[in-house]
Design a protein around this motif. Structure first.
Motif, PDB file in Angstrom:
ATOM      1  N   ARG A  50      -6.381  21.004  -2.346  1.00 49.41           N
ATOM      2  CA  ARG A  50      -6.656  19.596  -2.057  1.00 49.41           C
ATOM      3  C   ARG A  50      -6.902  19.408  -0.574  1.00 49.41           C
ATOM      4  O   ARG A  50      -6.482  20.214   0.261  1.00 49.41           O
ATOM      5  N   THR A  51      -7.580  18.315  -0.248  1.00 51.70           N
ATOM      6  CA  THR A  51      -7.727  17.911   1.139  1.00 51.70           C
ATOM      7  C   THR A  51      -6.554  17.024   1.525  1.00 51.70           C
ATOM      8  O   THR A  51      -5.760  16.616   0.676  1.00 51.70           O
ATOM      9  N   ALA A  52      -6.461  16.721   2.809  1.00 62.74           N
ATOM     10  CA  ALA A  52      -5.526  15.693   3.248  1.00 62.74           C
ATOM     11  C   ALA A  52      -6.089  14.328   2.865  1.00 62.74           C
ATOM     12  O   ALA A  52      -7.284  14.184   2.585  1.00 62.74           O
ATOM     13  N   ILE A  53      -5.238  13.330   2.816  1.00 58.77           N
ATOM     14  CA  ILE A  53      -5.692  11.955   2.608  1.00 58.77           C
ATOM     15  C   ILE A  53      -6.247  11.453   3.935  1.00 58.77           C
ATOM     16  O   ILE A  53      -5.551  11.478   4.959  1.00 58.77           O
ATOM     17  N   ASN A  54      -7.502  11.008   3.933  1.00 60.69           N
ATOM     18  CA  ASN A  54      -8.078  10.558   5.193  1.00 60.69           C
ATOM     19  C   ASN A  54      -7.704   9.097   5.479  1.00 60.69           C
ATOM     20  O   ASN A  54      -6.988   8.459   4.699  1.00 60.69           O
ATOM     21  N   GLY A  55      -8.193   8.587   6.571  1.00 61.59           N
ATOM     22  CA  GLY A  55      -7.831   7.236   6.982  1.00 61.59           C
ATOM     23  C   GLY A  55      -8.303   6.157   6.040  1.00 61.59           C
ATOM     24  O   GLY A  55      -7.833   5.009   6.119  1.00 61.59           O
ATOM     25  N   THR A  59      -5.576   2.309   1.477  1.00 62.75           N
ATOM     26  CA  THR A  59      -5.729   2.711   2.872  1.00 62.75           C
ATOM     27  C   THR A  59      -4.378   2.685   3.578  1.00 62.75           C
ATOM     28  O   THR A  59      -3.661   1.678   3.544  1.00 62.75           O
ATOM     29  N   LEU A  60      -4.040   3.801   4.205  1.00 64.18           N
ATOM     30  CA  LEU A  60      -2.774   3.936   4.923  1.00 64.18           C
ATOM     31  C   LEU A  60      -3.078   4.358   6.355  1.00 64.18           C
ATOM     32  O   LEU A  60      -3.533   5.478   6.603  1.00 64.18           O
ATOM     33  N   GLY A  61      -2.825   3.463   7.299  1.00 66.27           N
ATOM     34  CA  GLY A  61      -3.151   3.760   8.686  1.00 66.27           C
ATOM     35  C   GLY A  61      -2.202   4.730   9.336  1.00 66.27           C
ATOM     36  O   GLY A  61      -2.584   5.456  10.272  1.00 66.27           O
ATOM     37  N   ASP A  62      -0.970   4.786   8.880  1.00 66.89           N
ATOM     38  CA  ASP A  62       0.050   5.646   9.482  1.00 66.89           C
ATOM     39  C   ASP A  62      -0.037   7.042   8.872  1.00 66.89           C
ATOM     40  O   ASP A  62       0.084   7.210   7.651  1.00 66.89           O
ATOM     41  N   LYS A  63      -0.221   8.056   9.712  1.00 64.98           N
ATOM     42  CA  LYS A  63      -0.329   9.432   9.223  1.00 64.98           C
ATOM     43  C   LYS A  63       0.941   9.865   8.508  1.00 64.98           C
ATOM     44  O   LYS A  63       0.884  10.624   7.530  1.00 64.98           O
ATOM     45  N   ALA A  64       2.095   9.391   8.964  1.00 67.41           N
ATOM     46  CA  ALA A  64       3.350   9.753   8.308  1.00 67.41           C
ATOM     47  C   ALA A  64       3.379   9.236   6.872  1.00 67.41           C
ATOM     48  O   ALA A  64       3.899   9.911   5.966  1.00 67.41           O
ATOM     49  N   ASP A  65       2.814   8.062   6.646  1.00 65.06           N
ATOM     50  CA  ASP A  65       2.742   7.522   5.283  1.00 65.06           C
ATOM     51  C   ASP A  65       1.841   8.393   4.415  1.00 65.06           C
ATOM     52  O   ASP A  65       2.160   8.689   3.254  1.00 65.06           O
ATOM     53  N   ARG A  66       0.702   8.802   4.967  1.00 61.32           N
ATOM     54  CA  ARG A  66      -0.214   9.651   4.199  1.00 61.32           C
ATOM     55  C   ARG A  66       0.448  10.993   3.880  1.00 61.32           C
ATOM     56  O   ARG A  66       0.313  11.515   2.767  1.00 61.32           O
ATOM     57  N   PRO A  98       0.800  -1.246   0.000  1.00 61.90           N
ATOM     58  CA  PRO A  98       0.000   0.000   0.000  1.00 61.90           C
ATOM     59  C   PRO A  98       0.824   1.282   0.000  1.00 61.90           C
ATOM     60  O   PRO A  98       0.555   2.194  -0.799  1.00 61.90           O
ATOM     61  N   ARG A  99       1.832   1.392   0.870  1.00 61.58           N
ATOM     62  CA  ARG A  99       2.604   2.630   0.918  1.00 61.58           C
ATOM     63  C   ARG A  99       3.373   2.850  -0.381  1.00 61.58           C
ATOM     64  O   ARG A  99       3.362   3.952  -0.954  1.00 61.58           O
ATOM     65  N   ALA A 100       4.033   1.825  -0.875  1.00 64.33           N
ATOM     66  CA  ALA A 100       4.797   1.940  -2.116  1.00 64.33           C
ATOM     67  C   ALA A 100       3.887   2.246  -3.299  1.00 64.33           C
ATOM     68  O   ALA A 100       4.233   3.040  -4.181  1.00 64.33           O
TER      69      ALA A 100
END
Length: 322
Positions: free
Chosen positions: A236-241, A212-219, A182-184
């Motif tokens: 733009r908005t932030a990426i939500n959970g 879906t990225l649970g870690d805020k740092a990843d988002r 997911p992160r990559a």
């Protein structure tokens, strides 16, 4: 090095911005679109909206548009000078069309038609290479055919995944899919998304479904990658959970993906006319067209005349089963 490739095609103008050998921005402007951005016209105020911030307006050709904001002190029936800031848009999957959008200008502003595509790119001061049907297909060499395939399928690949663009009446929806973690996957998709938005001239509201990225740092890392690649002005908005991000861009017309979705018959016919114009041969030029395209060409005899004039050949059109 940065320059435009420009082609005055049959029924439409085409242009591609080339940067360091890559096609980074493309535009198609239909020659018979009556309400292109940049035109200054006089309109008649018809009726205010319930909130009083905008109004329906009657344009010179009898069609309607939305005027916003309203000039102070004007009443229904008044004549207002206005600029077209967004062309009419067909809502995907419906028979409805969003009317053009206008903004008022000073009464002393001179009336003027909308600039052509060549005039728009000339105003940027960049070099322009004019493409002709004879010889090398410079647009194709620059990646035009791949761009057209992206617009037709709505799918744009990147290393490790795929972006799928789906136009809806409310917004453009983008799905991110692939085989990476997911992160990559999200990090690889972010710059590809920014480049696709610019390349296809997207505007309005765009909703993106990242993994879906649970870690805020990843988002935050994904958002930073998108911002670094995004050269088009946007909010733009932030990426939500849940992986959702919304982008809003000033919109003046349809993206290439929306242009294809709104009228695929016309899209395909104009592409066939482009190929026919570039064809090599003598004698009668035979065009075998699906019935819908044949009917459209019959309704637009000036396109057939242009093809015969440009090729110097008589054209015989036949309708074939799809």
């Amino acid at each position: 090095m940065m320059h435009w490739l420009y082609e005055a095609g049959i029924g439409e103008e085409r242009a591609a911005l080339i940067e360091q050998g890559r096609l980074t921005e493309a535009r198609i402007q239909r020659q018979d679109e009556p309400h292109l951005p940049g035109a200054i016209i006089d309109v008649k105020l018809l009726a205010r909206s319930a909130g009083g911030h905008r109004a329906r307006a009657l344009m010179p050709d009898g069609s309607e548009a939305m005027l916003q904001p309203l000039p102070k002190g004007v009443s229904e029936g008044a004549i207002v000078r206005a600029e077209i800031v967004r062309e009419a848009l067909v809502e995907p999957g419906t028979l409805r069309t969003k009317p053009p959008r206008l903004r008022p200008v000073a009464p002393e502003t001179p009336l003027r038609p909308a600039p052509s595509l060549i005039e728009r790119i000339e105003s940027q001061g960049l070099d322009i290479v004019r493409c002709i049907a004879a010889g090398t297909d410079s647009l194709a060499d620059a990646g035009w055919n791949e761009l057209i395939d992206e617009a037709e399928t709505g799918q744009i690949g990147f290393a490790g995944g795929m972006l799928t663009f789906s136009p809806t009446p409310a917004m453009m929806v983008v799905d991110v899919d692939g085989d990476l973690a997911p992160r990559a996957l999200a990090l690889a998709a972010a710059p590809a998304l920014a480049e696709a938005i610019r390349r296809h001239g997207m505007g309005g509201s765009i909703a993106v479904d990242f993994p879906t990225l649970g870690d805020k740092a990843d988002r935050n890392a994904v958002m930073a990658a998108f911002d670094a690649a995004m050269s088009t002005a946007c909010e733009r908005t932030a990426i939500n959970g849940f992986g959702l991000m919304q982008i809003v861009i000033r919109r003046t017309g349809a993206s290439l993906i929306e242009l294809h979705a709104a009228d695929p018959v016309r899209w395909q016919l104009l592409a066939r006319l482009r190929s026919a114009e570039r064809g090599i041969g003598t004698g009668i030029l035979r065009l075998d067209l699906p019935s819908a395209e044949s009917q459209l060409l019959g309704a637009r005899p000036e396109w057939l005349d242009a093809l015969q004039r440009r090729t110097g050949r008589m054209v015989a059109v036949s309708a074939v089963s799809a």
